[in-house]
Design a protein around this motif. Structure first.
Motif, PDB file in Angstrom:
ATOM      1  N   ASP A   1       4.436  72.744   1.607  1.00 52.76           N
ATOM      2  CA  ASP A   1       4.291  73.462   2.877  1.00 52.76           C
ATOM      3  C   ASP A   1       5.371  74.523   3.015  1.00 52.76           C
ATOM      4  OD1 ASP A   1       6.413  71.681   3.131  1.00 52.76           O
ATOM      5  OD2 ASP A   1       6.024  71.297   5.244  1.00 52.76           O
ATOM      6  N   GLY A   2       5.110  75.485   3.870  1.00 53.10           N
ATOM      7  CA  GLY A   2       6.087  76.517   4.170  1.00 53.10           C
ATOM      8  C   GLY A   2       6.060  77.686   3.208  1.00 53.10           C
ATOM      9  N   VAL A   3       6.792  78.728   3.589  1.00 53.78           N
ATOM     10  CA  VAL A   3       6.887  79.924   2.749  1.00 53.78           C
ATOM     11  C   VAL A   3       7.512  79.532   1.416  1.00 53.78           C
ATOM     12  CG1 VAL A   3       8.015  82.169   2.527  1.00 53.78           C
ATOM     13  CG2 VAL A   3       7.013  81.492   4.720  1.00 53.78           C
ATOM     14  N   GLY A   4       6.926  80.015   0.341  1.00 54.11           N
ATOM     15  CA  GLY A   4       7.399  79.708  -1.006  1.00 54.11           C
ATOM     16  C   GLY A   4       6.631  78.605  -1.690  1.00 54.11           C
ATOM     17  N   ALA A   5       5.854  77.829  -0.937  1.00 56.97           N
ATOM     18  CA  ALA A   5       5.038  76.778  -1.561  1.00 56.97           C
ATOM     19  C   ALA A   5       4.041  77.434  -2.511  1.00 56.97           C
ATOM     20  CB  ALA A   5       4.304  75.968  -0.505  1.00 56.97           C
ATOM     21  N   GLY A   6       3.793  76.774  -3.627  1.00 56.98           N
ATOM     22  CA  GLY A   6       2.855  77.312  -4.607  1.00 56.98           C
ATOM     23  C   GLY A   6       1.815  76.291  -4.995  1.00 56.98           C
ATOM     24  N   PHE A   7       0.636  76.778  -5.271  1.00 55.97           N
ATOM     25  CA  PHE A   7      -0.446  75.912  -5.716  1.00 55.97           C
ATOM     26  C   PHE A   7      -1.401  76.737  -6.574  1.00 55.97           C
ATOM     27  CE2 PHE A   7      -1.378  77.602  -1.579  1.00 55.97           C
ATOM     28  CZ  PHE A   7      -2.697  78.007  -1.626  1.00 55.97           C
ATOM     29  N   THR A   8      -2.188  76.048  -7.384  1.00 59.54           N
ATOM     30  CA  THR A   8      -3.140  76.711  -8.272  1.00 59.54           C
ATOM     31  C   THR A   8      -4.512  76.091  -8.083  1.00 59.54           C
ATOM     32  OG1 THR A   8      -1.427  77.200  -9.901  1.00 59.54           O
ATOM     33  CG2 THR A   8      -3.707  77.252 -10.674  1.00 59.54           C
ATOM     34  N   ALA A   9      -5.496  76.961  -7.839  1.00 56.55           N
ATOM     35  CA  ALA A   9      -6.887  76.524  -7.775  1.00 56.55           C
ATOM     36  C   ALA A   9      -7.502  76.811  -9.147  1.00 56.55           C
ATOM     37  CB  ALA A   9      -7.632  77.290  -6.695  1.00 56.55           C
ATOM     38  N   ARG A  10      -8.157  75.824  -9.722  1.00 65.08           N
ATOM     39  CA  ARG A  10      -8.880  76.017 -10.986  1.00 65.08           C
ATOM     40  C   ARG A  10     -10.357  75.925 -10.649  1.00 65.08           C
ATOM     41  NH1 ARG A  10      -8.144  77.021 -16.040  1.00 65.08           N
ATOM     42  NH2 ARG A  10      -9.543  76.198 -17.627  1.00 65.08           N
ATOM     43  N   THR A  11     -11.054  77.021 -10.919  1.00 64.61           N
ATOM     44  CA  THR A  11     -12.466  77.121 -10.556  1.00 64.61           C
ATOM     45  C   THR A  11     -13.297  77.387 -11.807  1.00 64.61           C
ATOM     46  OG1 THR A  11     -11.883  77.996  -8.397  1.00 64.61           O
ATOM     47  CG2 THR A  11     -14.138  78.384  -9.141  1.00 64.61           C
ATOM     48  N   GLY A  12     -14.423  76.707 -11.905  1.00 68.10           N
ATOM     49  CA  GLY A  12     -15.334  76.919 -13.028  1.00 68.10           C
ATOM     50  C   GLY A  12     -15.553  75.649 -13.808  1.00 68.10           C
TER      51      GLY A  12
ATOM     52  N   PRO B   1     -14.899  76.363 -20.601  1.00 59.95           N
ATOM     53  CA  PRO B   1     -14.304  77.646 -20.996  1.00 59.95           C
ATOM     54  C   PRO B   1     -14.549  78.762 -19.982  1.00 59.95           C
ATOM     55  CG  PRO B   1     -16.242  77.198 -22.324  1.00 59.95           C
ATOM     56  CD  PRO B   1     -15.988  75.971 -21.493  1.00 59.95           C
ATOM     57  N   LEU B   2     -15.413  78.529 -19.010  1.00 62.16           N
ATOM     58  CA  LEU B   2     -15.689  79.531 -17.987  1.00 62.16           C
ATOM     59  C   LEU B   2     -14.805  79.358 -16.762  1.00 62.16           C
ATOM     60  CD1 LEU B   2     -19.585  79.631 -18.173  1.00 62.16           C
ATOM     61  CD2 LEU B   2     -17.925  81.110 -19.326  1.00 62.16           C
ATOM     62  N   ALA B   3     -13.858  78.417 -16.822  1.00 60.70           N
ATOM     63  CA  ALA B   3     -12.960  78.176 -15.696  1.00 60.70           C
ATOM     64  C   ALA B   3     -11.755  79.117 -15.766  1.00 60.70           C
ATOM     65  CB  ALA B   3     -12.495  76.725 -15.702  1.00 60.70           C
ATOM     66  N   PHE B   4     -11.170  79.373 -14.602  1.00 62.49           N
ATOM     67  CA  PHE B   4      -9.960  80.192 -14.542  1.00 62.49           C
ATOM     68  C   PHE B   4      -9.025  79.650 -13.478  1.00 62.49           C
ATOM     69  CE2 PHE B   4     -12.813  82.014 -11.449  1.00 62.49           C
ATOM     70  CZ  PHE B   4     -11.996  82.336 -10.382  1.00 62.49           C
ATOM     71  N   ASP B   5      -7.739  79.950 -13.657  1.00 62.22           N
ATOM     72  CA  ASP B   5      -6.716  79.542 -12.691  1.00 62.22           C
ATOM     73  C   ASP B   5      -6.487  80.660 -11.688  1.00 62.22           C
ATOM     74  OD1 ASP B   5      -6.275  77.051 -13.789  1.00 62.22           O
ATOM     75  OD2 ASP B   5      -4.628  77.722 -15.070  1.00 62.22           O
ATOM     76  N   ASP B   6      -6.265  80.267 -10.436  1.00 59.19           N
ATOM     77  CA  ASP B   6      -5.978  81.201  -9.346  1.00 59.19           C
ATOM     78  C   ASP B   6      -4.671  80.739  -8.697  1.00 59.19           C
ATOM     79  OD1 ASP B   6      -6.063  83.000  -7.251  1.00 59.19           O
ATOM     80  OD2 ASP B   6      -7.857  82.154  -6.315  1.00 59.19           O
ATOM     81  N   PRO B   7      -3.505  81.116  -9.294  1.00 58.21           N
ATOM     82  CA  PRO B   7      -2.224  80.699  -8.716  1.00 58.21           C
ATOM     83  C   PRO B   7      -1.911  81.477  -7.442  1.00 58.21           C
ATOM     84  CG  PRO B   7      -1.859  81.998 -10.702  1.00 58.21           C
ATOM     85  CD  PRO B   7      -3.337  81.845 -10.542  1.00 58.21           C
TER      86      PRO B   7
END
Length: 161
Positions: free
Chosen positions: A44-55, A58-64
């Protein structure tokens, strides 16, 4: 750029909806073919990071993403969270706001302003990408609403802001 906005009313208090939205791994319940993981010590809060992996496969990609604005709702004041997207496929920003409404309900607004690699794809197919994003995120926010409306509020969620 692909730019779109989606709005969804939810029959639940703003604090409860905010808590669901900032529970990053929970997004995988609502977004098809997506898993989300936190990549920083704090979620939580400013600076928090997360990555969504969609797909799939081999057709998946990361969205950091990294949180750059964090303003939880409080009383009648809306809450707003903004992230920057810094992946190899998707760049740009996204934000959502949660606005308290009369009664135990609120309005969620989701906005995305992104570029997709290869950049020519966004330049030529921007309107199509915006339409696809709007349709996909509308379905995601409807799933969020169903999930939150069915879930009883945890005591710490109902009282926090």
């Amino acid at each position: 750029m692909a730019r779109f906005t989606v709005v969804q009313e939810v029959q639940a208090p703003a604090a409860e909806v905010w808590a669901a939205l900032v529970d990053w791994p929970r997004h995988g319940r609502w977004a098809p073919m997506t898993t989300v993981r936190t990549v920083t010590d704090r979620a939580d809060g400013v600076g928090a990071g997360f990555t969504a992996r969609t797909g799939i496969g081999p057709l998946a990609f990361d969205d950091p993403m990294t949180v750059v604005v964090w303003e939880p709702p409080h009383g009648d004041r809306l809450g707003r969270c903004e992230v920057t997207k810094s992946g190899r496929v998707v760049h740009g920003r996204a934000w959502f706001s949660v606005t308290p409404l009369p009664g135990p309900r609120c309005r969620v607004v989701w906005f995305e302003d992104v570029t997709v690699v290869p950049h020519g794809l966004t330049r030529f197919a921007g309107p199509l990408l915006s339409l696809a994003g709007r349709i996909g995120f509308a379905a995601t926010l409807r799933a969020l609403a169903r999930d939150v409306e069915r879930s009883p509020a945890a005591p710490d969620q109902a009282g926090s802001a």
